[in-house]
Design a protein around this motif. Structure first.
Motif, short mmCIF file in Angstrom:
data_model
loop_
_atom_site.label_atom_id
_atom_site.label_comp_id
_atom_site.label_asym_id
_atom_site.label_seq_id
_atom_site.Cartn_x
_atom_site.Cartn_y
_atom_site.Cartn_z
N VAL A 155 46.42 40.28 42.51
CA VAL A 155 45.32 39.66 41.68
C VAL A 155 45.98 39.46 40.33
O VAL A 155 46.73 40.33 39.57
CB VAL A 155 44.20 40.82 41.39
N CYS A 156 45.84 38.11 39.73
CA CYS A 156 46.62 37.84 38.67
C CYS A 156 45.64 37.33 37.50
O CYS A 156 44.52 36.85 37.81
CB CYS A 156 47.54 36.69 39.16
N LEU A 157 46.26 37.46 36.33
CA LEU A 157 45.58 36.89 35.02
C LEU A 157 46.39 35.63 34.83
O LEU A 157 47.52 35.50 34.85
CB LEU A 157 45.95 38.06 33.83
N GLU A 171 41.91 33.04 33.57
CA GLU A 171 41.02 33.32 34.75
C GLU A 171 41.63 34.38 35.47
O GLU A 171 42.88 34.56 35.31
CB GLU A 171 40.73 31.77 35.52
N ILE A 172 40.77 34.98 36.43
CA ILE A 172 41.34 35.75 37.32
C ILE A 172 41.48 35.18 38.88
O ILE A 172 40.30 34.84 39.15
CB ILE A 172 40.48 37.14 37.23
N TRP A 173 42.56 35.23 39.37
CA TRP A 173 42.69 34.46 40.54
C TRP A 173 43.56 35.45 41.85
O TRP A 173 44.02 36.71 41.12
CB TRP A 173 43.74 33.51 40.72
N PHE A 174 43.25 35.31 42.95
CA PHE A 174 43.74 36.24 43.97
C PHE A 174 44.59 35.52 44.66
O PHE A 174 44.55 34.23 45.25
CB PHE A 174 42.93 36.82 44.83
N TYR A 180 48.39 31.51 49.09
CA TYR A 180 47.29 30.38 48.83
C TYR A 180 46.25 31.11 47.51
O TYR A 180 46.11 32.34 47.64
CB TYR A 180 46.27 30.24 50.02
N TRP A 181 45.93 30.33 46.85
CA TRP A 181 45.15 31.04 45.72
C TRP A 181 43.70 30.87 45.83
O TRP A 181 43.03 29.97 46.50
CB TRP A 181 45.28 29.88 44.42
N HIS A 182 42.82 31.94 45.51
CA HIS A 182 41.46 32.08 45.66
C HIS A 182 40.94 32.54 44.41
O HIS A 182 41.33 33.58 43.61
CB HIS A 182 41.11 33.09 46.83
#
Length: 291
Positions: A155-157, A171-174, A180-182
């Motif tokens: 989980v990334c900022l 944004e917060i992405w997984f 692959y990004w979600h």
């Protein structure tokens, strides 16, 4: 040491209750749940936040700053007792300010001329109406790791527009294991609510991917998160492979009352006489006596 605080079992401290939104009481009252543990961390000092921003040339959003001023990171775990075995299940983690590090852009293998994350960047995933433009591993985005998800992804900022990073561009992405990004949420506060309401169940972030969580994880979801789980993310044929388990029955003791078995009457052997043969014998002996 910022991470040297001892874990607290079943803590009822008011500030921890506020931090966990009361989820500890929900977990402790759930069947089979044991050892709900929170690692209490001291607040980060303001100069630590300022130093991080200067070092990384990025401004933290206000909600992230406020979080670190309350607690320098977050760690909450809980286990389940199945039969006589303790199984680690839930884990909720947010890295401390010192571990909020930029996603490594160096070689992902310790080999010469090996590809970097930037080399593996996939430009085919463009933005659409349902999802904003995905992050990039090169200088177009700046990515910091909030949680390693126990090896199931990251989980990334994400700062969408590179450096200098502005707070409103986050944004917060997984990032899944296939790189692959979600998209998860627009703000850290919204992500934190997702983390708490999903109870830190294994692979919960995959509920926001197109392929969803694994069948094994769905079993745990059906047992511990039947209300807040977004069932629309499940496939239509879910009932064909997900057992509907009742936790109150799953964790019952094995001591059961013995049910007496009915005795089956023995069949008479060939040498024995049945009731009809006995009566017939008596009748014939009576006739011979009269003679």
């Amino acid at each position: 040491m910022e991470d040297g605080s001892p874990p607290l079992l079943n803590s009822s401290k008011p500030h921890l209750e506020k931090l966990t939104l009361g989820v500890t009481r929900i977990l402790e009252s759930s069947p089979g749940v044991t050892e709900v543990t929170i690692t209490e961390k001291p607040p980060a000092e303001r100069h630590m936040i300022s130093s991080w921003e200067q070092k990384n040339n990025c401004l933290l959003p206000d909600d992230v700053k406020n979080f670190y001023l309350m607690t320098n990171g977050f760690q909450m775990t809980w286990n389940v007792k199945l039969d006589e075995h303790i199984i680690p299940l839930g884990s909720m983690t947010i890295n401390s300010i010192s571990r909020l590090t930029q996603l490594n852009q160096s070689s992902i293998y310790s080999l010469p001329n090996a590809p970097t994350l930037a080399d593996l960047d996939d430009d085919t995933q463009e933005a659409n109406d349902d999802q904003p433009e995905k992050p990039h591993f090169d200088s177009r985005s700046v990515i910091f790791e909030l949680d390693s998800c126990s090896g199931n992804g990251k989980v990334c900022l994400v700062y969408k527009n590179g450096k200098p990073g502005l707070a409103q561009d986050t944004e917060i992405w997984f990032l899944d294991r296939a790189l692959y990004w979600h998209f998860l949420t627009d703000t850290f506060t919204a992500y934190y609510r997702l983390l708490i309401t999903h109870l830190g169940l294994p692979q919960w972030q995959y509920a926001f991917t197109s392929y969803g969580i694994s069948p094994q994880a769905k079993q745990w979801f059906s047992m511990y998160k039947p209300i807040t789980y977004n069932t629309n993310l499940l496939t239509e044929d879910t009932d064909s492979f997900v057992n509907k388990l009742d936790p109150s029955k799953v964790f019952m003791s094995k001591d059961k009352a013995l049910i007496p078995k009915k005795k089956v009457p023995m069949q008479p052997s060939g040498g024995q006489k049945g009731p009809s043969a006995t009566s017939a014998s008596k009748s014939s002996s009576g006739n011979s006596t009269r003679k």
